[in-house]
Design a protein around this motif. Structure first.
Motif, mmCIF file in Angstrom:
data_model
loop_
_atom_site.group_PDB
_atom_site.id
_atom_site.type_symbol
_atom_site.label_atom_id
_atom_site.label_comp_id
_atom_site.label_asym_id
_atom_site.label_seq_id
_atom_site.Cartn_x
_atom_site.Cartn_y
_atom_site.Cartn_z
ATOM 1 N N ILE A 272 -14.224 0.483 5.077
ATOM 2 C CA ILE A 272 -13.773 1.713 4.412
ATOM 3 C C ILE A 272 -14.663 1.942 3.196
ATOM 4 O O ILE A 272 -14.853 1.035 2.381
ATOM 5 N N ILE A 273 -15.209 3.142 3.108
ATOM 6 C CA ILE A 273 -16.132 3.397 2.007
ATOM 7 C C ILE A 273 -15.391 3.886 0.775
ATOM 8 O O ILE A 273 -15.662 3.485 -0.338
ATOM 9 N N SER A 274 -14.433 4.753 0.968
ATOM 10 C CA SER A 274 -13.659 5.185 -0.185
ATOM 11 C C SER A 274 -12.228 5.477 0.242
ATOM 12 O O SER A 274 -11.936 5.604 1.436
ATOM 13 N N GLU A 275 -11.351 5.579 -0.747
ATOM 14 C CA GLU A 275 -9.947 5.834 -0.430
ATOM 15 C C GLU A 275 -9.704 7.288 -0.028
ATOM 16 O O GLU A 275 -8.655 7.624 0.473
ATOM 17 N N GLN A 276 -10.695 8.120 -0.274
ATOM 18 C CA GLN A 276 -10.538 9.547 0.031
ATOM 19 C C GLN A 276 -10.615 9.798 1.532
ATOM 20 O O GLN A 276 -11.157 8.998 2.279
ATOM 21 N N LEU A 277 -10.147 10.958 1.944
ATOM 22 C CA LEU A 277 -10.234 11.349 3.339
ATOM 23 C C LEU A 277 -11.706 11.609 3.671
ATOM 24 O O LEU A 277 -12.410 12.251 2.912
ATOM 25 N N ASP A 278 -12.168 11.069 4.789
ATOM 26 C CA ASP A 278 -13.545 11.287 5.181
ATOM 27 C C ASP A 278 -13.675 12.696 5.779
ATOM 28 O O ASP A 278 -13.032 13.033 6.769
ATOM 29 N N LEU A 279 -14.538 13.528 5.175
ATOM 30 C CA LEU A 279 -14.648 14.934 5.582
ATOM 31 C C LEU A 279 -15.164 15.089 7.006
ATOM 32 O O LEU A 279 -14.839 16.033 7.698
ATOM 33 N N PHE A 280 -15.985 14.128 7.431
ATOM 34 C CA PHE A 280 -16.595 14.265 8.763
ATOM 35 C C PHE A 280 -15.707 13.720 9.867
ATOM 36 O O PHE A 280 -15.533 14.331 10.905
ATOM 37 N N THR A 281 -15.108 12.555 9.596
ATOM 38 C CA THR A 281 -14.290 11.969 10.673
ATOM 39 C C THR A 281 -12.835 12.411 10.555
ATOM 40 O O THR A 281 -12.065 12.277 11.503
ATOM 41 N N GLY A 282 -12.460 12.915 9.369
ATOM 42 C CA GLY A 282 -11.073 13.320 9.170
ATOM 43 C C GLY A 282 -10.134 12.130 9.020
ATOM 44 O O GLY A 282 -8.930 12.282 8.953
ATOM 45 N N LYS A 283 -10.705 10.915 8.996
ATOM 46 C CA LYS A 283 -9.855 9.715 8.912
ATOM 47 C C LYS A 283 -9.503 9.413 7.461
ATOM 48 O O LYS A 283 -10.319 9.636 6.574
ATOM 49 N N SER A 284 -8.309 8.858 7.260
ATOM 50 C CA SER A 284 -7.957 8.496 5.888
ATOM 51 C C SER A 284 -8.649 7.180 5.551
ATOM 52 O O SER A 284 -8.864 6.348 6.417
ATOM 53 N N GLY A 285 -9.036 7.047 4.285
ATOM 54 C CA GLY A 285 -9.707 5.818 3.866
ATOM 55 C C GLY A 285 -8.716 4.742 3.480
ATOM 56 O O GLY A 285 -9.041 3.843 2.727
ATOM 57 N N LYS A 286 -7.523 4.845 3.991
ATOM 58 C CA LYS A 286 -6.479 3.894 3.624
ATOM 59 C C LYS A 286 -6.593 2.631 4.465
ATOM 60 O O LYS A 286 -6.793 2.718 5.684
ATOM 61 N N ALA A 287 -6.451 1.500 3.827
ATOM 62 C CA ALA A 287 -6.505 0.255 4.594
ATOM 63 C C ALA A 287 -5.261 0.153 5.467
ATOM 64 O O ALA A 287 -4.192 0.626 5.099
ATOM 65 N N LYS A 288 -5.439 -0.500 6.594
ATOM 66 C CA LYS A 288 -4.325 -0.705 7.532
ATOM 67 C C LYS A 288 -3.148 -1.376 6.814
ATOM 68 O O LYS A 288 -1.980 -1.053 7.044
ATOM 69 N N LYS A 289 -3.502 -2.303 5.936
ATOM 70 C CA LYS A 289 -2.472 -3.047 5.210
ATOM 71 C C LYS A 289 -1.551 -2.090 4.424
ATOM 72 O O LYS A 289 -0.347 -2.284 4.364
ATOM 73 N N VAL A 290 -2.163 -1.043 3.818
ATOM 74 C CA VAL A 290 -1.379 -0.094 3.031
ATOM 75 C C VAL A 290 -0.489 0.730 3.963
ATOM 76 O O VAL A 290 0.686 0.963 3.678
ATOM 77 N N GLU A 291 -1.065 1.128 5.111
ATOM 78 C CA GLU A 291 -0.262 1.900 6.079
ATOM 79 C C GLU A 291 0.944 1.087 6.542
ATOM 80 O O GLU A 291 2.061 1.592 6.629
ATOM 81 N N LEU A 292 0.708 -0.196 6.836
ATOM 82 C CA LEU A 292 1.805 -1.048 7.320
ATOM 83 C C LEU A 292 2.888 -1.204 6.254
ATOM 84 O O LEU A 292 4.068 -1.178 6.557
ATOM 85 N N PHE A 293 2.433 -1.354 4.999
ATOM 86 C CA PHE A 293 3.400 -1.483 3.904
ATOM 87 C C PHE A 293 4.275 -0.237 3.834
ATOM 88 O O PHE A 293 5.508 -0.303 3.743
ATOM 89 N N GLU A 294 3.646 0.941 3.919
ATOM 90 C CA GLU A 294 4.407 2.195 3.829
ATOM 91 C C GLU A 294 5.410 2.311 4.974
ATOM 92 O O GLU A 294 6.564 2.684 4.773
ATOM 93 N N GLU A 295 4.945 1.954 6.173
ATOM 94 C CA GLU A 295 5.857 2.018 7.337
ATOM 95 C C GLU A 295 7.043 1.082 7.157
ATOM 96 O O GLU A 295 8.186 1.427 7.440
ATOM 97 N N TYR A 296 6.737 -0.114 6.679
ATOM 98 C CA TYR A 296 7.767 -1.144 6.524
ATOM 99 C C TYR A 296 8.796 -0.730 5.468
ATOM 100 O O TYR A 296 10.007 -0.809 5.679
#
Ligand SMILES: C[S@@+](CC[C@H](N)C(=O)[O-])C[C@H]1O[C@@H](n2cnc3c(N)ncnc32)[C@H](O)[C@@H]1O
Length: 363
Positions: A272-296
């Motif tokens: 992951i290069i930055s925490e910002q949304l990648d303009l080209f891929t549209g993917k969030s720069g959020k680490a999987k770990k953060v996503e899992l924490f939010e879901e949990y």
């Protein structure tokens, strides 16, 4: 190990020392700046002090202690706080250099300094009863070489101490190489299978889990920070029985690892290069770990297992996250019309005995 003292600190050693300095910097004001002084004595113990600095005079742990105390010297006198500093180094020659390097600080009457030239374990056992009985706040730094000094018994003694935070360093990759040796296994409850099941880059987390499993007190806080140097993985383990201590350590861990708060390298290989949304891929720069924490956390809130601000706070720091992560999720849930309120006080004060708890209202 002579080499360590005759060379400049490496980048990885500097990270370790920065974390120690940052922790000391956020720990000291809790006891000195506070309007109400609850403990009139503070102990800072550096059991593996080395010579105090590297060959370029970059400050090591011992000098860092004096430097960080500098802004408080007047206040300490005014508030009649007794500060005890203990610096220990086993090797005679290095011990002599340590004494020379700290000499300029010894004339200050704001603190008591004791230097020791003893083997760690011997000194630890002889100091322990003092730490156990004192009405002081203590910070212990254990910057060992390798892994062998903090065995299961010493670890248990450390986590039993009240008002005592500690930070210890451990060369976790050694456990990987010598897992079947008795000398390693007497320190850690780890099997070859435990280590082989996970990727090598997680070795410090595995070592941390092994220490964590040795703690009986469920409300004790323990956190790791992995440090990679070439092929080797080292790390710090932080311990405290106070949520504020844990929060302060985690703030530092997230300062050095903005994506995951746990390592000086890309521990999950996510590129992951930055925490910002990648303009080209549209993917969030959020680490999987953060996503899992939010879901949990979301699931816990919806299942009503987390129902108050105190629950959110403790859940968050126990998972190695800081209040800003929980706040972000709460705001999202509020915006989606799932909860009625999101402005909760997420701090250690919610854990105080008489604190009035704020309830989460599900819509
Ligand atoms: C990693 S270095 C400490 C570096 C120091 N914290 C600094 O910031 O420069 C570990 C030190 O512990 C000393 N040491 C090794 N085994 C020890 C023991 N059993 N008891 C006390 N000191 C020991 C070594 O001589 C070495 O100086």
């Amino acid at each position: 190990m002579k080499k360590f003292h005759n060379e400049p600190y490496t980048e990885e050693t500097l990270i370790k020392l920065r974390i120690f300095r940052d922790y000391l910097r956020s720990w000291l004001p809790v006891f000195i700046n506070n309007r109400n002084i609850y403990w009139h004595e503070i102990n800072i113990i550096d059991f593996f002090a080395g010579q105090g600095c590297d060959i370029n005079n970059t400050s090591g742990s011992a000098l860092i202690i004096f430097e960080e105390l500098q802004p408080y010297l007047e206040l300490v006198k005014e508030k009649r706080i007794k500060i005890n500093i203990v610096l220990n180094e086993k090797e005679g020659e290095i011990y002599e250099r340590l004494k020379n390097n700290i000499e300029k600080y010894l004339y200050n009457s704001s603190y008591n300094v004791k230097t020791e030239n003893r083997k760690f374990q011997e000194l630890f056992y002889s100091y322990y009863h003092k730490l156990l009985n004192t009405n002081a706040a203590s910070l212990i730094f254990l910057d060992q070489f390798g892994i062998k000094e903090i065995d299961q018994k010493i670890f248990k003694m450390l986590v039993t101490l009240k008002r005592t935070d500690f930070l210890f360093f451990i060369s976790s990759s050694i456990t990987n190489r010598f897992i079947e040796e008795e000398s390693i296994n007497k320190h850690l409850r780890l099997s070859k299978k435990d280590v082989e099941e996970k990727s090598y880059k997680y070795i410090h987390k595995i070592v941390y889990q092994s220490y964590k499993s040795q703690i009986e007190n469920e409300s004790y806080f323990l956190a790791p920070f992995s440090i990679k140097k070439g092929a080797n993985i080292y790390g710090l383990i932080f311990g405290s029985n106070h949520p504020l201590g844990m929060e302060k350590f985690l703030n530092i861990a997230w300062k050095y690892d903005k994506l995951r708060g746990e390592a000086n390298f890309d521990i999950s290989n996510e590129n992951i290069i930055s925490e910002q949304l990648d303009l080209f891929t549209g993917k969030s720069g959020k680490a999987k770990k953060v996503e899992l924490f939010e879901e949990y956390l979301k699931k816990k809130i919806l299942d009503k297992e987390v129902t108050t601000n105190k629950d959110i706070y403790l859940f968050t720091i126990n998972k190695g996250f800081i209040p800003k992560h929980a706040r972000k999720l709460l705001r999202d849930l509020y915006n989606k019309g799932i909860i009625k309120n999101w402005h909760f006080s997420l701090n250690h004060k919610s854990c105080l005995k008489n604190s009035i708890l704020e309830k989460i209202i599900l819509l």
